[in-house]
Design a protein around this motif. Structure first.
Motif, mmCIF file in Angstrom:
data_model
loop_
_atom_site.group_PDB
_atom_site.id
_atom_site.type_symbol
_atom_site.label_atom_id
_atom_site.label_comp_id
_atom_site.label_asym_id
_atom_site.label_seq_id
_atom_site.Cartn_x
_atom_site.Cartn_y
_atom_site.Cartn_z
ATOM 1 N N THR A 1 79.879 83.422 22.662
ATOM 2 C CA THR A 1 80.224 82.302 21.782
ATOM 3 C C THR A 1 79.839 80.989 22.444
ATOM 4 O O THR A 1 79.188 80.133 21.836
ATOM 5 N N SER A 2 80.225 80.814 23.693
ATOM 6 C CA SER A 2 79.909 79.546 24.341
ATOM 7 C C SER A 2 78.416 79.462 24.625
ATOM 8 O O SER A 2 77.819 78.387 24.499
ATOM 9 N N GLY A 3 77.781 80.589 24.934
ATOM 10 C CA GLY A 3 76.346 80.580 25.199
ATOM 11 C C GLY A 3 75.552 80.185 23.969
ATOM 12 O O GLY A 3 74.685 79.301 24.025
ATOM 13 N N VAL A 4 75.868 80.803 22.825
ATOM 14 C CA VAL A 4 75.133 80.503 21.598
ATOM 15 C C VAL A 4 75.365 79.052 21.181
ATOM 16 O O VAL A 4 74.418 78.313 20.885
ATOM 17 N N THR B 1 82.727 73.882 23.818
ATOM 18 C CA THR B 1 82.731 75.151 23.088
ATOM 19 C C THR B 1 84.062 75.883 23.237
ATOM 20 O O THR B 1 84.303 76.873 22.553
ATOM 21 N N ILE B 2 84.911 75.382 24.134
ATOM 22 C CA ILE B 2 86.141 76.127 24.424
ATOM 23 C C ILE B 2 87.045 76.309 23.191
ATOM 24 O O ILE B 2 87.511 77.426 22.947
ATOM 25 N N PRO B 3 87.266 75.259 22.377
ATOM 26 C CA PRO B 3 88.095 75.503 21.185
ATOM 27 C C PRO B 3 87.517 76.598 20.308
ATOM 28 O O PRO B 3 88.252 77.472 19.817
ATOM 29 N N ALA B 4 86.184 76.590 20.131
ATOM 30 C CA ALA B 4 85.552 77.626 19.308
ATOM 31 C C ALA B 4 85.742 78.997 19.942
ATOM 32 O O ALA B 4 85.998 79.987 19.244
ATOM 33 N N VAL B 5 85.636 79.051 21.278
ATOM 34 C CA VAL B 5 85.814 80.333 21.969
ATOM 35 C C VAL B 5 87.222 80.866 21.727
ATOM 36 O O VAL B 5 87.422 82.055 21.456
ATOM 37 N N ILE B 6 88.194 79.960 21.797
ATOM 38 C CA ILE B 6 89.577 80.408 21.584
ATOM 39 C C ILE B 6 89.739 80.956 20.172
ATOM 40 O O ILE B 6 90.290 82.046 19.963
ATOM 41 N N VAL B 7 89.189 80.215 19.181
ATOM 42 C CA VAL B 7 89.316 80.672 17.794
ATOM 43 C C VAL B 7 88.651 82.033 17.619
ATOM 44 O O VAL B 7 89.236 82.961 17.043
ATOM 45 N N VAL B 8 87.434 82.167 18.155
ATOM 46 C CA VAL B 8 86.696 83.420 17.946
ATOM 47 C C VAL B 8 87.384 84.592 18.652
ATOM 48 O O VAL B 8 87.491 85.691 18.096
ATOM 49 N N LEU C 1 83.452 80.811 31.774
ATOM 50 C CA LEU C 1 83.193 80.505 33.186
ATOM 51 C C LEU C 1 82.018 81.330 33.706
ATOM 52 O O LEU C 1 81.175 80.848 34.456
ATOM 53 N N PHE C 2 81.984 82.579 33.259
ATOM 54 C CA PHE C 2 80.913 83.482 33.679
ATOM 55 C C PHE C 2 79.552 82.951 33.207
ATOM 56 O O PHE C 2 78.585 82.884 33.971
ATOM 57 N N ALA C 3 79.507 82.531 31.930
ATOM 58 C CA ALA C 3 78.256 81.996 31.379
ATOM 59 C C ALA C 3 77.845 80.748 32.137
ATOM 60 O O ALA C 3 76.667 80.540 32.438
ATOM 61 N N ALA C 4 78.817 79.903 32.482
ATOM 62 C CA ALA C 4 78.511 78.668 33.188
ATOM 63 C C ALA C 4 77.972 78.975 34.581
ATOM 64 O O ALA C 4 77.060 78.327 35.070
ATOM 65 N N GLN C 5 78.546 80.010 35.202
ATOM 66 C CA GLN C 5 78.129 80.322 36.571
ATOM 67 C C GLN C 5 76.695 80.841 36.607
ATOM 68 O O GLN C 5 75.889 80.405 37.417
ATOM 69 N N LEU C 6 76.392 81.794 35.700
ATOM 70 C CA LEU C 6 75.091 82.446 35.773
ATOM 71 C C LEU C 6 74.010 81.706 34.990
ATOM 72 O O LEU C 6 72.838 81.926 35.222
ATOM 73 N N SER C 7 74.416 80.882 34.024
ATOM 74 C CA SER C 7 73.536 80.158 33.114
ATOM 75 C C SER C 7 72.676 81.099 32.260
ATOM 76 O O SER C 7 71.906 80.658 31.435
ATOM 77 N N ALA C 8 72.846 82.386 32.478
ATOM 78 C CA ALA C 8 72.159 83.354 31.620
ATOM 79 C C ALA C 8 73.067 84.564 31.463
ATOM 80 O O ALA C 8 73.705 84.997 32.423
ATOM 81 N N ILE C 9 73.148 85.079 30.235
ATOM 82 C CA ILE C 9 73.981 86.271 30.023
ATOM 83 C C ILE C 9 73.167 87.287 29.251
ATOM 84 O O ILE C 9 72.313 86.931 28.446
ATOM 85 N N SER C 10 73.437 88.557 29.508
ATOM 86 C CA SER C 10 72.751 89.597 28.749
ATOM 87 C C SER C 10 73.713 90.760 28.565
ATOM 88 O O SER C 10 74.721 90.850 29.265
ATOM 89 N N PRO C 11 73.437 91.638 27.617
ATOM 90 C CA PRO C 11 74.381 92.736 27.334
ATOM 91 C C PRO C 11 74.694 93.580 28.562
ATOM 92 O O PRO C 11 75.759 94.195 28.642
ATOM 93 N N ALA C 12 73.778 93.596 29.528
ATOM 94 C CA ALA C 12 73.980 94.450 30.701
ATOM 95 C C ALA C 12 75.200 94.030 31.518
ATOM 96 O O ALA C 12 75.716 94.816 32.321
#
Lengths: 221, 330
Positions: free
Chosen positions: B95-98, B110-117, B246-257
């Motif tokens: 959610t935050s990545g997109v 994006t945090i409010p949206a993340v909480i809602v989702v 936090l994870f997305a912020a740390q890595l700046s890239a996320i993938s299903p793996a």
């Protein structure tokens, strides 16, 4: 106060209650007696909303509560002490009592009720910080009753409080039930130990195969 | 769990069942200073070692603490076995990545949206499944965890198998310094841990424990067990989702793996290893689970073998966890 009429309950294909009827009046102790599988526990579970009746009607203080959810029913002051005590063995005695007052939001009121339970059941006060599982059978039963008292019952339903207890302890439990009743709470007492139950009950019902076969004042029964 | 040993008993009229009385150490371990001590350790760590690699490992460990504390609400407090917890981690991260890459939003926005989702996700999964008893719940959550991962793998908005990259840092580019980022994550997670611990001691926290111990008795005493379980599930979902940010912020890239069943299993392992329902235990468990494989790097290919053996030894020696929960209310 409580009026159960023509109650029918089935579990899957097995019919447990076939037209069960009973009444409990204000300030009464009513004993519900019968063999294993006669439908005693099912009757209590249906009244407290834990099982859904297929037919029949349960009225409490004039209101139809047949299909009400358990929390609402407890909120009305109709409190069920389940069979086998069901206390929380890994929680302390005190925490167990607090659970009974889960619906009480006022902290002062809750503390007052817990204190009253301790006064009525002094054994529990001694065991306050012990885990529920370390109590003896009789003490566990007292704790289950104390927990229900904290919920502020106007009608207390007890399922086999004498189960697995020595005769002397059974007598002590029955004394406590009589004390609670004399403080103004009506009691619906399910028992296999008919002798002990009828000693303190005002009236009794005998049930067999999911319906009442005999009822009347305690003495002749 | 057995009766408390000496450390749990402090009132004079009650005799300890067995064991020693409270010593200075046990008293400290039960006191409220403990949390501050833990935070101090976290704050001082970069002064001991601050290589980019070490900072990366420590930041990951702190994010993992947040995940474990969130899952502890569900599994530890309420006793609901959730085998798909990484799903909420993924929902939060995606959610935050997109939002941050497509709409160019700063990550914090994006945090409010993340909480809602995540709340929605919690309701959608928890709503039907929490009517089930534990074993079925475990199976359904396991399935759900896979569904989320496979969905992310196949949707174009989530970037398919290659995922999303170019996610901005927590405060735009200002946090590119790994030490600054570490401190930011540490403070956020400290607040999250404190809030989770407070939830555990609140009225609803008490209800969770009652449901965990005996659902039928809890219901007979007037607890709406379904609502209470759903609340635990949603709280866990929100914690997991925020950890995802936090994870997305740390890595700046996320993938299903990153969101496989192994991830769910590792978080669950941290909770069980640390001591279900015990906040200090779960924090410790999470740190052990995330740091141990790094410390065992010297063993090269044998590292996960050693990791597994160590976990088995801990569970045999301390079946209730490294730091089990003790009742405080008396």
């Amino acid at each position: 106060m409580l009026e159960v009429s023509d109650l029918e309950v089935s579990y899957g294909g097995v019919q447990a209650l076939r037209g069960m009827s009973l009444t409990v009046g204000e300030g009464e102790i009513v004993a519900l007696l019968g063999n294993n599988g006669a439908g005693k526990t099912t009757t209590l579970s249906a009244v407290s909303g834990l099982v859904r009746p297929g037919a029949g009607r349960i009225a409490y203080e004039g209101d139809d509560i047949t299909r009400e959810a358990p929390p609402k029913i407890v909120g009305r002051g109709l409190v069920h002490v389940p069979e086998g005590r069901r206390i929380f063995s890994t929680l302390t005695v005190h925490e167990n009592l607090l659970l009974g007052g889960y619906l009480v939001r006022d902290a002062k009121e809750l503390a007052g009720r817990v204190d009253r339970a301790y006064t009525l059941l002094p054994k529990l006060a001694e065991r306050r910080t012990q885990h529920g599982g370390t109590l003896s059978g009789g003490e566990q039963q007292m704790l289950a009753i104390g927990r229900a008292l904290v919920a502020g019952p106007r009608l207390l339903m007890l399922d086999e409080p004498s189960m697995g207890l020595a005769p002397l302890i059974v007598a002590a439990v029955m004394d406590v039930i009589r004390d609670i009743n004399q403080a103004g709470t009506a009691v619906l007492l399910v028992e296999q130990n008919a002798k002990a139950a009828l000693k303190i009950a005002h009236r009794g019902y005998v049930i067999e195969n999911g319906r009442c076969v005999l009822d009347g004042p305690a003495l002749p029964l | 769990m057995s009766a408390g040993n000496g450390a749990a008993v402090q009132d004079p009229p009650v005799k300890p069942v067995k064991g020693r009385g409270p010593t200075f150490v046990t008293r400290f371990l039960e006191s409220r200073h403990l949390g501050w001590a833990g935070l101090a350790v976290g704050l001082l760590a970069p002064f001991i070692i601050a290589t980019p690699y070490a900072m990366d490992v420590m930041t990951s460990a702190v994010v993992f603490v947040m995940l474990a504390v969130g899952l502890n609400i569900v599994v530890g407090y309420c006793g609901l076995l959730d085998l798909g917890y990484a799903a909420f981690f993924a929902v939060g991260a995606y959610t935050s990545g997109v939002l941050s890459t497509e709409l160019k939003l700063p990550l914090l926005a994006t945090i409010p949206a993340v909480i809602v989702v995540t709340v929605l996700a919690g309701v959608i999964i928890g709503g039907p499944t929490l009517r089930l008893r534990s074993d079925y719940l475990a199976i359904v959550t396991l399935g759900f965890g896979e569904i989320i991962r496979i969905t992310a793998n196949n949707l174009s908005i989530t970037g398919g198998p290659s995922g999303i990259y170019g996610i901005p840092g927590l405060f735009g580019d200002a946090s590119s310094d790994p030490v600054v980022f570490y401190y930011a994550v540490l403070l956020i997670v400290a607040v999250a841990v404190l809030m989770a611990a407070r939830l555990g001691r609140s009225r609803i926290g008490r209800a969770w424990r009652f449901v965990r111990e005996d659902e039928d008795a809890a219901e007979a005493m007037g607890i709406n067990t379904y609502k209470v379980k759903l609340a635990a599930y949603i709280a866990g979902a929100v914690w997991g989702g925020l950890a995802g940010v936090l994870f997305a912020a740390q890595l700046s890239a996320i993938s299903p793996a990153s969101f496989t069943f192994l991830q769910s299993a590792l978080v669950l392992m941290a909770v069980v290893l640390g001591g279900m329902g015990s906040t200090p235990g779960v924090v410790l468990g999470a740190i052990v689970i995330s740091l141990l494989p790094e410390m065992l790097r010297g063993l090269a290919d044998y590292r996960f073998f050693a990791f597994g053996v160590l976990l088995i030894i801990v569970m045999i020696a301390r079946p209730q966890g490294l730091w089990p929960h003790r009742s405080r209310e008396r």
